[in-house]
Design an enzyme around this catalytic site. Structure first.
Site, PDB file in Angstrom:
ATOM      1  N   THR A   1      31.284   3.594 -22.192  1.00  0.00           N
ATOM      2  CA  THR A   1      32.425   4.054 -22.992  1.00  0.00           C
ATOM      3  C   THR A   1      32.946   5.397 -22.470  1.00  0.00           C
ATOM      4  O   THR A   1      34.149   5.656 -22.519  1.00  0.00           O
ATOM      5  CB  THR A   1      32.070   4.174 -24.491  1.00  0.00           C
ATOM      6  OG1 THR A   1      31.007   5.116 -24.659  1.00  0.00           O
ATOM      7  CG2 THR A   1      31.665   2.829 -25.074  1.00  0.00           C
ATOM      8  N   ASN A   2      32.047   6.237 -21.976  1.00  0.00           N
ATOM      9  CA  ASN A   2      32.518   7.499 -21.381  1.00  0.00           C
ATOM     10  C   ASN A   2      33.269   7.238 -20.078  1.00  0.00           C
ATOM     11  O   ASN A   2      34.283   7.878 -19.803  1.00  0.00           O
ATOM     12  CB  ASN A   2      31.346   8.455 -21.156  1.00  0.00           C
ATOM     13  CG  ASN A   2      30.955   9.168 -22.432  1.00  0.00           C
ATOM     14  OD1 ASN A   2      31.654  10.067 -22.886  1.00  0.00           O
ATOM     15  ND2 ASN A   2      29.867   8.726 -23.038  1.00  0.00           N
TER      16      ASN A   2
ATOM     17  N   ARG B   1      11.634   6.793  -5.102  1.00  0.00           N
ATOM     18  CA  ARG B   1      12.852   7.369  -5.699  1.00  0.00           C
ATOM     19  C   ARG B   1      13.703   8.027  -4.624  1.00  0.00           C
ATOM     20  O   ARG B   1      14.928   7.923  -4.615  1.00  0.00           O
ATOM     21  CB  ARG B   1      12.454   8.394  -6.765  1.00  0.00           C
ATOM     22  CG  ARG B   1      13.638   9.045  -7.458  1.00  0.00           C
ATOM     23  CD  ARG B   1      13.214  10.052  -8.512  1.00  0.00           C
ATOM     24  NE  ARG B   1      12.298   9.500  -9.481  1.00  0.00           N
ATOM     25  CZ  ARG B   1      12.643   8.671 -10.468  1.00  0.00           C
ATOM     26  NH1 ARG B   1      13.901   8.317 -10.604  1.00  0.00           N
ATOM     27  NH2 ARG B   1      11.757   8.204 -11.299  1.00  0.00           N
TER      28      ARG B   1
ATOM     29  N   MET C   1      20.843   6.734 -16.652  1.00  0.00           N
ATOM     30  CA  MET C   1      19.524   7.019 -17.225  1.00  0.00           C
ATOM     31  C   MET C   1      18.425   6.943 -16.167  1.00  0.00           C
ATOM     32  O   MET C   1      17.450   6.204 -16.301  1.00  0.00           O
ATOM     33  CB  MET C   1      19.244   6.052 -18.384  1.00  0.00           C
ATOM     34  CG  MET C   1      20.303   6.082 -19.477  1.00  0.00           C
ATOM     35  SD  MET C   1      20.620   7.718 -20.178  1.00  0.00           S
ATOM     36  CE  MET C   1      19.330   7.772 -21.394  1.00  0.00           C
TER      37      MET C   1
ATOM     38  N   ASN D   1      27.215  16.147 -15.961  1.00  0.00           N
ATOM     39  CA  ASN D   1      26.535  15.175 -16.828  1.00  0.00           C
ATOM     40  C   ASN D   1      26.962  15.422 -18.268  1.00  0.00           C
ATOM     41  O   ASN D   1      27.372  16.525 -18.623  1.00  0.00           O
ATOM     42  CB  ASN D   1      25.018  15.364 -16.697  1.00  0.00           C
ATOM     43  CG  ASN D   1      24.231  14.386 -17.555  1.00  0.00           C
ATOM     44  OD1 ASN D   1      24.568  13.196 -17.636  1.00  0.00           O
ATOM     45  ND2 ASN D   1      23.185  14.869 -18.210  1.00  0.00           N
TER      46      ASN D   1
ATOM     47  N   HIS E   1      25.294  15.103 -22.107  1.00  0.00           N
ATOM     48  CA  HIS E   1      24.004  14.913 -22.766  1.00  0.00           C
ATOM     49  C   HIS E   1      24.213  15.041 -24.271  1.00  0.00           C
ATOM     50  O   HIS E   1      24.825  16.015 -24.731  1.00  0.00           O
ATOM     51  CB  HIS E   1      23.004  15.960 -22.276  1.00  0.00           C
ATOM     52  CG  HIS E   1      21.679  15.850 -22.950  1.00  0.00           C
ATOM     53  ND1 HIS E   1      20.771  14.858 -22.637  1.00  0.00           N
ATOM     54  CD2 HIS E   1      21.129  16.580 -23.961  1.00  0.00           C
ATOM     55  CE1 HIS E   1      19.706  14.993 -23.419  1.00  0.00           C
ATOM     56  NE2 HIS E   1      19.897  16.018 -24.235  1.00  0.00           N
TER      57      HIS E   1
ATOM     58  N   SER F   1      26.983  17.926 -24.974  1.00  0.00           N
ATOM     59  CA  SER F   1      27.230  18.986 -23.990  1.00  0.00           C
ATOM     60  C   SER F   1      27.604  18.378 -22.642  1.00  0.00           C
ATOM     61  O   SER F   1      26.914  17.482 -22.159  1.00  0.00           O
ATOM     62  CB  SER F   1      25.968  19.823 -23.759  1.00  0.00           C
ATOM     63  OG  SER F   1      25.422  20.302 -24.967  1.00  0.00           O
TER      64      SER F   1
ATOM     65  N   LEU G   1      16.029  19.328 -15.483  1.00  0.00           N
ATOM     66  CA  LEU G   1      16.542  18.208 -16.280  1.00  0.00           C
ATOM     67  C   LEU G   1      17.305  18.706 -17.517  1.00  0.00           C
ATOM     68  O   LEU G   1      16.735  19.444 -18.333  1.00  0.00           O
ATOM     69  CB  LEU G   1      15.380  17.297 -16.721  1.00  0.00           C
ATOM     70  CG  LEU G   1      15.781  16.078 -17.546  1.00  0.00           C
ATOM     71  CD1 LEU G   1      16.511  15.044 -16.704  1.00  0.00           C
ATOM     72  CD2 LEU G   1      14.574  15.460 -18.225  1.00  0.00           C
ATOM     73  N   ASP G   2      18.565  18.300 -17.624  1.00  0.00           N
ATOM     74  CA  ASP G   2      19.440  18.713 -18.745  1.00  0.00           C
ATOM     75  C   ASP G   2      19.507  20.232 -18.872  1.00  0.00           C
ATOM     76  O   ASP G   2      19.771  20.760 -19.956  1.00  0.00           O
ATOM     77  CB  ASP G   2      18.970  18.089 -20.077  1.00  0.00           C
ATOM     78  CG  ASP G   2      18.999  16.564 -20.045  1.00  0.00           C
ATOM     79  OD1 ASP G   2      19.884  15.998 -19.387  1.00  0.00           O
ATOM     80  OD2 ASP G   2      18.115  15.949 -20.673  1.00  0.00           O
TER      81      ASP G   2
ATOM     82  N   THR H   1      32.393   9.780 -30.292  1.00  0.00           N
ATOM     83  CA  THR H   1      33.839  10.027 -30.434  1.00  0.00           C
ATOM     84  C   THR H   1      34.199  11.367 -29.796  1.00  0.00           C
ATOM     85  O   THR H   1      35.208  11.492 -29.097  1.00  0.00           O
ATOM     86  CB  THR H   1      34.227  10.007 -31.934  1.00  0.00           C
ATOM     87  OG1 THR H   1      33.900   8.732 -32.454  1.00  0.00           O
ATOM     88  CG2 THR H   1      35.705  10.283 -32.141  1.00  0.00           C
TER      89      THR H   1
ATOM     90  N   GLU I   1      32.416  12.860 -27.450  1.00  0.00           N
ATOM     91  CA  GLU I   1      32.188  12.754 -25.995  1.00  0.00           C
ATOM     92  C   GLU I   1      33.442  12.229 -25.294  1.00  0.00           C
ATOM     93  O   GLU I   1      33.821  12.714 -24.229  1.00  0.00           O
ATOM     94  CB  GLU I   1      31.014  11.812 -25.707  1.00  0.00           C
ATOM     95  CG  GLU I   1      29.666  12.377 -26.148  1.00  0.00           C
ATOM     96  CD  GLU I   1      28.486  11.600 -25.606  1.00  0.00           C
ATOM     97  OE1 GLU I   1      28.608  10.377 -25.384  1.00  0.00           O
ATOM     98  OE2 GLU I   1      27.418  12.218 -25.412  1.00  0.00           O
TER      99      GLU I   1
HETATM  100  C1  GAR Z   1      26.290   8.798 -23.889  1.00  0.00           C
HETATM  101  O1  GAR Z   1      26.357   8.977 -25.270  1.00  0.00           O
HETATM  102  C2  GAR Z   1      25.600   9.967 -23.223  1.00  0.00           C
HETATM  103  O2  GAR Z   1      25.652  11.129 -23.970  1.00  0.00           O
HETATM  104  C3  GAR Z   1      24.198   9.486 -23.081  1.00  0.00           C
HETATM  105  O3  GAR Z   1      24.278   8.101 -22.869  1.00  0.00           O
HETATM  106  C4  GAR Z   1      25.415   7.593 -23.544  1.00  0.00           C
HETATM  107  C5  GAR Z   1      26.106   6.604 -22.639  1.00  0.00           C
HETATM  108  O4  GAR Z   1      27.093   5.910 -23.326  1.00  0.00           O
HETATM  109  N1  GAR Z   1      23.546  10.133 -21.988  1.00  0.00           N
HETATM  110  C6  GAR Z   1      22.274  10.515 -21.987  1.00  0.00           C
HETATM  111  O5  GAR Z   1      21.528  10.300 -22.914  1.00  0.00           O
HETATM  112  C7  GAR Z   1      21.816  11.216 -20.730  1.00  0.00           C
HETATM  113  N2  GAR Z   1      20.606  11.904 -20.945  1.00  0.00           N
HETATM  114  P1  GAR Z   1      28.222   5.117 -22.517  1.00  0.00           P
HETATM  115  O6  GAR Z   1      27.511   4.249 -21.466  1.00  0.00           O
HETATM  116  O7  GAR Z   1      28.892   4.275 -23.554  1.00  0.00           O
HETATM  117  O8  GAR Z   1      29.129   6.131 -21.904  1.00  0.00           O
END
Ligand code: GAR
Length: 214
Positions: A13-14, A65, A90, A107, A109, A136, A144-145, A172, A174
């Site tokens: 969605t982002n 990795r 992720m 990113n 978060h 954020s 990390l973060d 919403t 984000e």
């Molecule tokens: C988002 O809400 C983002 O904040 C979170 O994953 C979601 C992805 O949603 N990210 C994390 O947790 C990263 N640590 P989306 O695939 O619908 O954009």
């Protein structure tokens, strides 16, 4: 036109919000490629719909990795990106990968960093009895973060909020702030130097930009 590459693992969605913004507000940027570490991520469908390259890179094809990230890096670089956006990606990133894109990778978060890095942020905020939660956008560094925050958005936690309702409220926000930060980056209004984020040449504090867009 500046190329934007987006890394995803899920719904996207982002990603969609950023694709939509490139059709309107972000006049000088375009999502040219979307990479996923999950074959069935719906985000890949969104990328195809938008005419971007939609690429699944299978972690199982690599022993380590570092090897996975090195291959991902080579593939990303073919698109000559100005900006790399992690949008629900992720997977832990290798140090080499992070250093390669230092200053051009952001990113989102779902917490008011530095509170609640890591997983299960909604649950943790509710269990702690917090009155507010949020999200954020930050530069990615090797912690990390932990990279410098560019912009946050807050939402209230109401007594009857569940993880689901709180997630909806935060997402919403984000979808509002992530495209905005992408636009700022493409317009060279935001940058990172020596681990510090700047907006219009002004150093940002621990909670990032404060002003009319929060
Ligand atoms: C988002 O809400 C983002 O904040 C979170 O994953 C979601 C992805 O949603 N990210 C994390 O947790 C990263 N640590 P989306 O695939 O619908 O954009």
């Amino acid at each position: 036109m500046k190329n934007i590459v987006v890394l995803v693992s899920g719904n996207g969605t982002n990603l969609q919000a950023i694709i939509d913004a490139c059709d309107s507000d972000i006049t000088n940027g375009k999502v040219t490629a979307v990479f996923s570490n999950k074959a069935d991520a719906f985000a890949l469908e969104r990328a195809k719909q938008a005419g971007a390259s939609a690429i699944f890179v299978d972690p199982k094809s690599f022993d380590t990795r570092d090897a996975f990230d090195r291959s991902l890096m080579e593939q990303i670089d073919q698109f000559e990106p100005t900006l790399i956006i992690l949008a629900g990606y992720m997977r832990i990133l290798s140090g080499e990968f992070v250093r390669h894109y230092m200053g051009k990778m952001i990113n989102i978060h779902p917490s008011l960093l530095p509170k609640y890095p890591g997983l299960n942020t909604y649950q943790r905020a509710i269990l702690a009895g917090d009155e507010e939660h949020g999200t954020s956008v930050h530069f990615v560094t090797e912690q990390l973060d932990g990279g410098p925050v560019i912009l946050q958005a807050k939402v209230p936690i109401d007594d009857d909020d569940t993880i689901d309702t709180l997630t909806k409220k935060v997402q919403t926000e984000e979808h509002r702030i992530y495209p905005l930060v992408a636009k700022w980056f493409i317009e060279e209004r935001v940058r990172m130097e020596n681990g510090i984020a700047y907006f219009d040449d002004k150093e940002l504090g621990v909670h990032g930009y404060t002003g009319p867009h929060n």
